[in-house]
Motif scaffolding. Sequence first.
Motif, PDB file in Angstrom:
ATOM      1  N   LYS B 153       0.842  -1.199   0.000  1.00 19.84           N
ATOM      2  CA  LYS B 153       0.000   0.000   0.000  1.00 19.84           C
ATOM      3  C   LYS B 153       0.872   1.241   0.000  1.00 19.84           C
ATOM      4  O   LYS B 153       1.958   1.237   0.583  1.00 19.84           O
ATOM      5  CB  LYS B 153      -0.905   0.014   1.231  1.00 19.84           C
ATOM      6  N   THR B 154       0.380   2.273  -0.633  1.00 15.01           N
ATOM      7  CA  THR B 154       1.125   3.530  -0.630  1.00 15.01           C
ATOM      8  C   THR B 154       1.072   4.152   0.761  1.00 15.01           C
ATOM      9  O   THR B 154       0.247   3.785   1.600  1.00 15.01           O
ATOM     10  CB  THR B 154       0.524   4.530  -1.637  1.00 15.01           C
ATOM     11  N   ARG B 155       1.966   5.125   0.983  1.00 14.98           N
ATOM     12  CA  ARG B 155       1.964   5.855   2.254  1.00 14.98           C
ATOM     13  C   ARG B 155       0.915   6.963   2.158  1.00 14.98           C
ATOM     14  O   ARG B 155       0.925   7.741   1.208  1.00 14.98           O
ATOM     15  CB  ARG B 155       3.361   6.440   2.474  1.00 14.98           C
ATOM     16  N   ARG B 156       0.023   7.032   3.116  1.00 14.77           N
ATOM     17  CA  ARG B 156      -1.058   8.025   3.069  1.00 14.77           C
ATOM     18  C   ARG B 156      -0.810   9.149   4.059  1.00 14.77           C
ATOM     19  O   ARG B 156      -0.032   9.009   4.994  1.00 14.77           O
ATOM     20  CB  ARG B 156      -2.404   7.378   3.436  1.00 14.77           C
ATOM     21  N   ASP B 210       6.935   9.163  -2.050  1.00 13.26           N
ATOM     22  CA  ASP B 210       5.620   9.801  -2.051  1.00 13.26           C
ATOM     23  C   ASP B 210       5.223  10.407  -3.388  1.00 13.26           C
ATOM     24  O   ASP B 210       4.040  10.462  -3.714  1.00 13.26           O
ATOM     25  CB  ASP B 210       5.588  10.883  -0.972  1.00 13.26           C
ATOM     26  N   GLY B 233      -3.265   2.075  -3.873  1.00 12.73           N
ATOM     27  CA  GLY B 233      -3.883   3.234  -3.228  1.00 12.73           C
ATOM     28  C   GLY B 233      -3.361   4.567  -3.722  1.00 12.73           C
ATOM     29  O   GLY B 233      -3.745   5.617  -3.208  1.00 12.73           O
ATOM     30  N   ASP B 255      -0.726   9.473  -2.347  1.00 12.36           N
ATOM     31  CA  ASP B 255      -1.878   9.988  -1.620  1.00 12.36           C
ATOM     32  C   ASP B 255      -2.617  10.990  -2.518  1.00 12.36           C
ATOM     33  O   ASP B 255      -1.993  11.810  -3.183  1.00 12.36           O
ATOM     34  CB  ASP B 255      -1.343  10.669  -0.350  1.00 12.36           C
ATOM     35  N   LYS B 256      -3.928  10.927  -2.483  1.00 14.40           N
ATOM     36  CA  LYS B 256      -4.748  11.745  -3.384  1.00 14.40           C
ATOM     37  C   LYS B 256      -4.598  13.252  -3.119  1.00 14.40           C
ATOM     38  O   LYS B 256      -4.464  14.050  -4.047  1.00 14.40           O
ATOM     39  CB  LYS B 256      -6.214  11.328  -3.202  1.00 14.40           C
TER      40      LYS B 256
END
Lengths: 268, 268
Positions: B153-156, B210, B233, B255-256
């Motif tokens: 999973k990506t870092r959020r 990121d 993600g 992260d969006k």
Amino acid sequence: MPKTPALNARSALAFAHDLADRSGAVTLRYFRKDISVANKLCDGGFDPVTAADEAAERVMANRVARTFPHHGIIGEEYGTTGNDARYRWVFDPIDGTRAFIMGQPMWGTLIGLLDGDEPILGIMNQPFTGERFWASQDAAHYRLGEGRAKRIKTRRGVKLSSAILTTTHPDLFTVARDAKAFARLAEKVRMTRYGGDCYNYSLLAAGHIDLIVEVDLKPHDIVALIPIVERAGGVISTWAGQPAINGGRIIASGDKKLHQAALKILNR
Amino acid sequence: MPKTPALNARSALAFAHDLADRSGAVTLRYFRKDISVANKLCDGGFDPVTAADEAAERVMANRVARTFPHHGIIGEEYGTTGNDARYRWVFDPIDGTRAFIMGQPMWGTLIGLLDGDEPILGIMNQPFTGERFWASQDAAHYRLGEGRAKRIKTRRGVKLSSAILTTTHPDLFTVARDAKAFARLAEKVRMTRYGGDCYNYSLLAAGHIDLIVEVDLKPHDIVALIPIVERAGGVISTWAGQPAINGGRIIASGDKKLHQAALKILNR
């Protein structure tokens, strides 16, 4: 200071390999862990690379203190002890901090040993890929995982126009004169690449990179790499052509003529 | 064109893993070989990376032709065939040519599959380290060597000021406006690092990087990476916020919100 008897070179190297095994087990516990995990591992700290650096250096320094109580240590994290000893171990537990932080495998643990001012052995250990580069008394070697050790040699006879040049980061050269010198050299070569630290010196020793030019190196960044580069057939010095042992502005080359040609351009 | 029945997603992924195994065996034969060795391997050619690229793509293209004769192929070396097919395989046998040439392990083989214009699976295979990153229908995965597959999973929740940003090379931005946009972003983040190509996108998917900002990407540089980043993600788009499938100026984020913040700075 009592006269220290000479170390047995083979047993010193075996001891250094053991340090590499032990420190590798430590650094890998922190590599690619997120902060919450690192946090648990290092009792409330928030910086996995610092935690890994400290833990790995402690493991190595403790072994030295127990096995060779009269030896000195030049470390990255805990500074220098026993600086008047004949033998001094030089440690950089994680050389290539940026790579470590972002999960790239291009960092390594550096283990060097000085006899007076002479680097007599060096190891660069990359525990994630399982790669180890080292210098025995008269040759440089490489091993991948449980594979057999192979002798490595630098690439010879490469002209400047065919050379592959690396340095840590374009922003490394904070002094304008140094930046210009590097840019002059970068213009002459086939290819320039950023990032790599000790991993690149090892690849230079193994004949894949031709030139490395850096500034502001500390002794612990370079001492272990000097015998690896030299015994693979390469040349390493300051930009002024002096021994690299104290760090500073460093140039490493796979080939002596190439080294001279690059020095000329840097110092124009 | 006859209507093509839908592929079974699991068997398509298994087929893609087999392509990764086969191409990895080929590229490794050329990695860290000097020119004389590569020369023997590739019948008189002088460029190990081109030879490796061609040989690996041929192996993959032949398997596709035999197993899925109605599928198209978008390759790096041999161009495009069957471009009107419903399913098109997208190959970049060696993404990260510079790393490959200098012996750094930060390259990979990219295997993507398009259903129309939709990237439905992707693999990034690094045969030297034994790392594989891939996207199944609904998740992104990682495996090291013979180890077990893990979800990644990506870092959020990372703010711009804490973000780690990468791009291929400082000279990548040949258009002054793009260079300035990148410099504006680089000023805002915690750390910028150069070099990495597909390896960095994989590390972004795994939560270690990121932001990645690049220009001039080709479809084969990016198609396989889109589902890996998205299903971990992350967000990946052009600088204009459009789908990344055609390459060009690309930004990927873990992260969006970070993606939106970075786009704003790039397009100021």
